[in-house]
Design a protein around this motif. Sequence first.
Motif, mmCIF file in Angstrom:
data_model
loop_
_atom_site.group_PDB
_atom_site.id
_atom_site.type_symbol
_atom_site.label_atom_id
_atom_site.label_comp_id
_atom_site.label_asym_id
_atom_site.label_seq_id
_atom_site.Cartn_x
_atom_site.Cartn_y
_atom_site.Cartn_z
ATOM 1 N N LEU A 217 111.379 51.675 6.314
ATOM 2 C CA LEU A 217 112.304 50.675 6.858
ATOM 3 C C LEU A 217 113.415 51.319 7.683
ATOM 4 O O LEU A 217 113.743 50.839 8.777
ATOM 5 N N THR A 218 113.993 52.407 7.159
ATOM 6 C CA THR A 218 115.071 53.095 7.898
ATOM 7 C C THR A 218 114.580 53.551 9.261
ATOM 8 O O THR A 218 115.265 53.376 10.283
ATOM 9 N N THR A 219 113.364 54.110 9.288
ATOM 10 C CA THR A 219 112.797 54.575 10.553
ATOM 11 C C THR A 219 112.485 53.412 11.481
ATOM 12 O O THR A 219 112.639 53.516 12.700
ATOM 13 N N THR A 220 112.042 52.296 10.901
ATOM 14 C CA THR A 220 111.762 51.102 11.714
ATOM 15 C C THR A 220 113.034 50.622 12.410
ATOM 16 O O THR A 220 113.030 50.335 13.612
ATOM 17 N N ILE A 221 114.143 50.543 11.647
ATOM 18 C CA ILE A 221 115.415 50.104 12.240
ATOM 19 C C ILE A 221 115.898 51.109 13.280
ATOM 20 O O ILE A 221 116.367 50.726 14.362
ATOM 21 N N ALA A 222 115.765 52.418 12.960
ATOM 22 C CA ALA A 222 116.173 53.465 13.908
ATOM 23 C C ALA A 222 115.367 53.390 15.195
ATOM 24 O O ALA A 222 115.860 53.734 16.278
ATOM 25 N N ARG A 223 114.132 52.920 15.092
ATOM 26 C CA ARG A 223 113.283 52.752 16.274
ATOM 27 C C ARG A 223 113.640 51.486 17.039
ATOM 28 O O ARG A 223 113.711 51.484 18.271
ATOM 29 N N GLU A 224 113.854 50.391 16.312
ATOM 30 C CA GLU A 224 114.018 49.088 16.940
ATOM 31 C C GLU A 224 115.338 48.941 17.703
ATOM 32 O O GLU A 224 115.354 48.349 18.786
ATOM 33 N N VAL A 225 116.440 49.435 17.139
ATOM 34 C CA VAL A 225 117.761 49.184 17.740
ATOM 35 C C VAL A 225 117.873 49.756 19.156
ATOM 36 O O VAL A 225 118.182 49.020 20.104
ATOM 37 N N PRO A 226 117.618 51.058 19.365
ATOM 38 C CA PRO A 226 117.659 51.547 20.760
ATOM 39 C C PRO A 226 116.490 51.033 21.588
ATOM 40 O O PRO A 226 116.622 50.788 22.788
ATOM 41 N N GLY A 227 115.332 50.867 20.928
ATOM 42 C CA GLY A 227 114.146 50.438 21.652
ATOM 43 C C GLY A 227 114.305 49.058 22.262
ATOM 44 O O GLY A 227 113.948 48.843 23.422
ATOM 45 N N TYR A 228 114.864 48.132 21.503
ATOM 46 C CA TYR A 228 114.987 46.771 22.014
ATOM 47 C C TYR A 228 116.157 46.598 22.975
ATOM 48 O O TYR A 228 116.178 45.635 23.753
#
Length: 301
Positions: free
Chosen positions: A173-184
């Motif tokens: 989950l932490t990695t998912t959020i770390a990916r999503e925030v800058p990615g989106y």
Amino acid sequence: MAPHPVVQAIIDLSAGAVGGAACVFSGQPLDTAKVKMQTFPTMYRGFIHCVTSTYKQVGLRGLYQGTTPALMANIAENSVLFMSYGFCQQVIRFTAGLHSEAVLSDVQKACAGSVASIFSSLVLCPTELVKCRLQAMYEMEASGKIAKSQNTVWSVVKSIMRNEGPQGFFQGLTTTIAREVPGYFCFFGAYEFSRSAFADYMKCDKDDIGVAPIVFSGGLGGACLWLVVYPMDCVKSRIQVMSMTGKQAGFFKTFTTIARAEGMRALYSGLTPTMIRTFPANGALFLGYEASRKLMMKQFD
């Protein structure tokens, strides 16, 4: 007449669901290749080898492994994402002192998309975990990491509940959020910037630029997202798949382990099918979202 905020949220949620389904159906085989190459970067010589090997080993259904959870993941993620995106735009208008109908800049919309991705991560992580495990199940069994494969959604869900408990669904989950925030931020920023450029060139409103510019803008947004966040997505896939063998290390430890043992190149394994997939898949996502949203909003004109 603008619809009631609750109705607007339902419209955004429904349009996001349509877009999410379109995204999966247009790009699932390439997503399967991406996950396999991320998790087992030394098993395949490249994208073509991965696809042909999967077809020889399991048949065409092997390229569509994880379609059901992928549909669940994308419909859930994009429903929440676009509903939150509309809400976050209102929050930005409020904090900027703008009225509720004010048109936001492309950067402001990118910020709204970035914040909205935090909410979508909470529903994306469990469904994407099941999808990734199904997609890499053959390789996990072939490499001897697990004794017996679980080849259905329900068998994977039962295994997670039995061995890891409810919290097991939030591995990565932490990695998912770390990916999503800058990615989106990049995703919505590039999409809105491209739409603005088309609208200026065609001298029309952004909502009237037509199908091809929307598809291109969606594809560009997806390409920008993946180029920025791909190493984080690779780490996320590795954590979610390898956690089948026991407790997996967190994001930073997994990242450094891959970089030291396999080299930085391993963090970009599977990038080719991802970039090939991004234009049709994300083009379909935004086309489905924009077309269905426009259709529903017409009822309130």
